[in-house]
Design a protein around this motif. Structure first.
Motif, short mmCIF file in Angstrom:
data_model
loop_
_atom_site.label_atom_id
_atom_site.label_comp_id
_atom_site.label_asym_id
_atom_site.label_seq_id
_atom_site.Cartn_x
_atom_site.Cartn_y
_atom_site.Cartn_z
N ALA A 25 0.82 -1.21 0.00
CA ALA A 25 0.00 0.00 0.00
C ALA A 25 0.85 1.26 0.00
N SER A 26 2.00 1.21 0.65
CA SER A 26 2.90 2.36 0.66
C SER A 26 3.35 2.70 -0.75
N LEU A 27 3.65 1.67 -1.54
CA LEU A 27 4.03 1.93 -2.93
C LEU A 27 2.84 2.43 -3.73
N ALA A 28 1.66 1.84 -3.51
CA ALA A 28 0.48 2.25 -4.26
C ALA A 28 0.16 3.73 -4.04
N ALA A 29 0.34 4.21 -2.81
CA ALA A 29 -0.05 5.59 -2.47
C ALA A 29 1.08 6.59 -2.56
N PHE A 30 2.32 6.13 -2.38
CA PHE A 30 3.45 7.06 -2.34
C PHE A 30 4.46 6.78 -3.47
#
Length: 807
Positions: free
Chosen positions: A372-377
């Protein structure tokens, strides 16, 4: 038969408490069957998990046979505790859990094994599906209690499973050890808890009809079903809330850090790379709050682009957030409201991706957090975080995806279709282009996954189509009027062109974005993108290499193949209508040309399609970490974690650049303008605000939208065909003033220019002209003197020309 300490093909786990009478015959039946069919099941072991029995259970002679092992608890704690002990000791590639009464004969293992071989992670014996054969039923009251309890369990924990309590279940070995190891219930409710674990992880569970016969001596009391539901709810709430709260806090800290340059003083700080977009978005929030407070039409205003006005629905004003944030805007100003919206919205988006991945993609929440960190940031998200909240606040997209996946199961089509329709309507009020891109990504994924898993596609297409029709029936009436206003209302336009070079270079997929903390390269990023807010790829070659390696390593999984296809297809589409082969002059047609001129797609900046790659790559990383977490090989764990770390480390974003904001002239801030602008008139900043210089919008918001301005920064129509352009339809005088602002060259201004200026001033209903200090302001001052026939007045930090006759 199992020997030694190595892995075996099958483990049979039998929980036992005071089973001295029944255990011997049960072990006879199990070991006899497995011995007789040794070629069918390979190596095996039987584990009896004693739960602190007080009778002679531990002395049953059959416990000393080859292949049978006994594990014991220190005291009686319940079936759940016994099963945790037994499954933890198992070594089987598959694990069968069966009750000591053997109500389902061991021969039914054949049916469960067949279901497991068809791609399911678990197969459970059931008395409630067609084909079940019940030889000896329970007492009618007990049977009714069981049915009622299972209705409650389906509603709360494991939708779709009719019979959770038949004590005959076969699992993939690693999945079983993980699920039972994570379980916390000590009672017989562990069956529900384990199945809930599989449901939450999105692992397929087959419910298989079996032969079953009630055996006397059941230890399940009348209050068992309510108790297990209470225990499950309590444990689920405690474990989930802790993990989710930690994830939410971390995402919020990441978002605040990214926006730290503006977050702590939004009214006096400006995001440098937003260019003019921060002024524009603050104005959008201000005008929405103004319309709400005065009960004006939320889809239109003439405060900008005067006198023609602005079709707000045809611009991305994000009514879904700017309306709820209206009280914040009115009380604390649009700068604070926009800052909060973008900061909280980005954190909420990350959390929504985390919930989706934790529920549907992976079992380990740490893996979901990384994905999720990659998806959002990801670098494209960070780029848009400068200026485009509609591409940052995407928390509805994962919710829409999850609801669509629910539809595919066919469990509650009407309810899920209705909810999906409401979600879609709300997302339209947040941003239509992100919704279009999300739909494109979902279509790419569905096509790939459906081709790989045709059995799933055959089962899912009918309820999915039915649910989508219901969603459309709910959504369309809610958004019909706003969309009518957008496409047919005043100041609507027929689409907006972005030029022929809005696609990504293939090199941009491998390069690093400007704001990547470690590997950022501003020169390369600017050369490969439209501007700092449109760095739509830049995932970096280490991440691309890692994604390729993950795809190869996990190629046996249809989900991995579908995600890899989605990311690759989105990347190629983002290259645009024409693709220049790197390091050559060769140009080939791109697949985007097939849709570039179709309705809706014609207004899309095709480079943004690469943003679809962010969640797809995030899920691939999460799947890799999930596999690493269950691996027992230290080298695999080390290499896996090292690979993911090296892929993500270069992409860690630096805080967005910010600078002190230019102060609003006293003429505006102190309200001195009020004596120059009469009702129905406008204040004309010189040059007129446009997408390249829109400080006039900031003046307006500082003055609480007390005056109107011509020109502006928005999307509006131009010409007889209503072609979309950025800014107001140009007029001769506004074009000339803009040219002087940028070049400092004063044209020969004769009577014709003065006449044209008078006509344009009249069209704008100008009360005064205002020239603030800026580059080439001397030339602009000379031009205005010639056009008006008099010198301006220096007041409140600006030059002012009062256009009223006789003043």
């Amino acid at each position: 038969m199992g020997t030694g300490t190595g892995a075996v093909d099958l483990s049979v786990v039998v929980p036992a408490y005071n089973e001295e009478t029944r255990l011997g015959p049960t072990l006879d039946a199990i070991t006899g069957y497995l011995t007789e069919t040794a070629g069918r099941w390979g190596s095996w072991e039987v584990i009896v998990a004693d739960d602190g029995s007080t009778d002679g259970t531990r002395e049953v002679p059959e416990l000393h046979r080859p292949g049978v092992r006994l594990v014991t608890g220190d005291r009686n704690r319940g079936k759940g505790h016994a099963l945790r002990l037994g499954v933890a000791e198992s070594r089987g590639r598959r694990v069968l859990v069966t009750d000591a009464d053997l109500a389902a004969p061991i021969e039914e293992l054949e049916r469960l094994d067949k279901a497991l071989s068809e791609g399911n992670a678990a197969a459970i014996g059931s008395r409630s599906v067609p084909g079940a054969d019940i030889a000896n039923r329970q007492h009618r009251v007990r049977e009714l209690m069981g049915r009622a309890g299972n209705v409650l369990i389906r509603a709360v924990a494991v939708p779709g499973i009719r019979d959770t309590q038949c004590g005959f279940k076969l699992f993939e070995g690693d999945r079983a050890r993980e699920a039972f190891g994570a379980a916390r219930l000590d009672g017989w409710g562990i069956d529900v808890e384990v199945l809930h674990h599989f449901h939450r992880a999105g692992l397929p569970v087959a419910e298989v009809p079996v032969r079953w016969s009630h055996q006397p001596g059941s230890k399940v009391g009348p209050l068992a079903y309510p108790r297990v539901l209470t225990d499950l709810a309590r444990i689920r709430a405690r474990t989930l809330s802790r993990a989710h709260l930690l994830a939410a806090v971390l995402f919020l800290l990441m978002s605040v850090t990214l926006y730290s340059g503006r977050f702590f003083d939004p009214a006096h700080r400006y995001l440098t790379d937003s260019m003019q977009d921060q002024n524009q978005w603050e104005w959008f929030f201000a005008v929405t709050a103004h319309n709400v407070a005065h009960l004006h039409n939320p889809f239109f205003t003439d405060l900008q682009g005067f006198p023609d006005g602005v079709n707000l629905m045809a611009n991305t004003v994000m009514l879904g957030l700017s309306v709820p944030f209206a009280p914040v805007t009115l009380l604390f100003g649009p700068a604070l409201a926009l800052s909060l919206c973008m900061t909280l919205g980005l954190a909420a988006t990350a959390f929504a991706w985390y919930r989706l991945m934790a529920k549907r993609v992976v079992r380990h929440r740490a893996a979901a957090f990384v994905g999720a960190s990659l998806a959002a940031f990801a670098p494209p998200m960070v780029s848009h975080a400068n200026a485009h909240p509609n591409f940052v606040v995407l928390f509805m997209i994962p919710l829409i995806i999850e609801r669509t996946l629910r539809l595919a199961t066919g469990a509650r089509v009407v309810r899920d279709g209705t909810v999906l329709g409401l979600m879609t309507a709300y997302q339209i009020l947040l941003g239509e282009e992100p919704l279009l891109l999300a739909a494109l990504g979902m279509l790419l994924f569905a096509a790939a996954y459906g081709a790989l898993r045709r059995d799933v596609a055959r089962a899912a297409w009918r309820p999915l189509l039915q649910g989508l029709l219901i969603a459309g029936a709910v959504c369309v009436p809610l958004v019909a009027y706003p969309l009518y206003w957008q496409f047919a209302g005043p100041q609507s336009y027929a689409g907006i062109a972005h030029g022929d070079n809005a696609g990504n270079s293939p090199l941009s997929m491998l390069a690093f974005a400007e704001r990547s903390l470690i590997a950022g390269d501003a020169d390369t990023a600017n050369a490969l993108s439209l501007n700092p807010t449109e760095q739509n790829a830049f995932y970096g070659w280490p991440l691309i290499a890692a994604a390729f390696a993950i795809t190869v390593r996990l190629w046996d999984r249809a989900l991995v193949k579908a995600l890899a296809f989605t990311a690759l297809a989105a990347a190629v589409l983002s290259f645009g209508q024409k693709i220049r082969i790197p390091l050559t002059d060769t140009v080939v047609p791109g697949p985007w040309a097939l849709v570039a001129h179709k309705p809706l797609f014609e207004s899309v900046i095709e480079g943004r399609v690469a943003m679809i790659c962010a969640p797809a790559l995030g899920m691939l990383l999460a799947l890799a970490l999930d596999r690493v977490a269950v691996s027992r090989d230290r080298a695999t764990q080390y290499l896996g974690l090292l690979g993911v770390t090296l892929a993500l480390l270069p992409l860690i974003p630096a805080p967005l650049k910010s600078t002190d904001r230019a102060p609003v002239p006293e003429f505006i801030a102190a309200g001195m303008w009020k004596s120059y602008v009469r009702p129905g008139e406008s204040l004309v900043p010189v040059p007129l605000p446009d997408p390249g210089a829109s400080e006039g919008l900031h003046w307006q918001t500082a003055a609480h939208l007390g005056f109107r301005i011509p020109g502006g920064y928005y999307n509006g129509p131009w010409g007889p065909d209503h072609i979309g352009i950025y800014g107001a339809a140009p007029r001769i005088t506004s074009n000339m003033l803009r040219d002087v602002r940028y070049t400092g060259v004063i044209p020969a201004l004769g009577k014709d220019w003065q006449t044209q200026a008078e006509q344009d001033f009249a069209y704008w209903k100008a009360g005064c002209l205002v020239l603030a200090p800026q580059p080439n302001d001397g030339a602009l001052r000379t031009v205005l003197k010639k056009l008006t026939g008099r010198e301006g007045t220096w007041t409140g930090g600006v030059w002012v020309w009062d256009l009223h006759k006789g003043t």
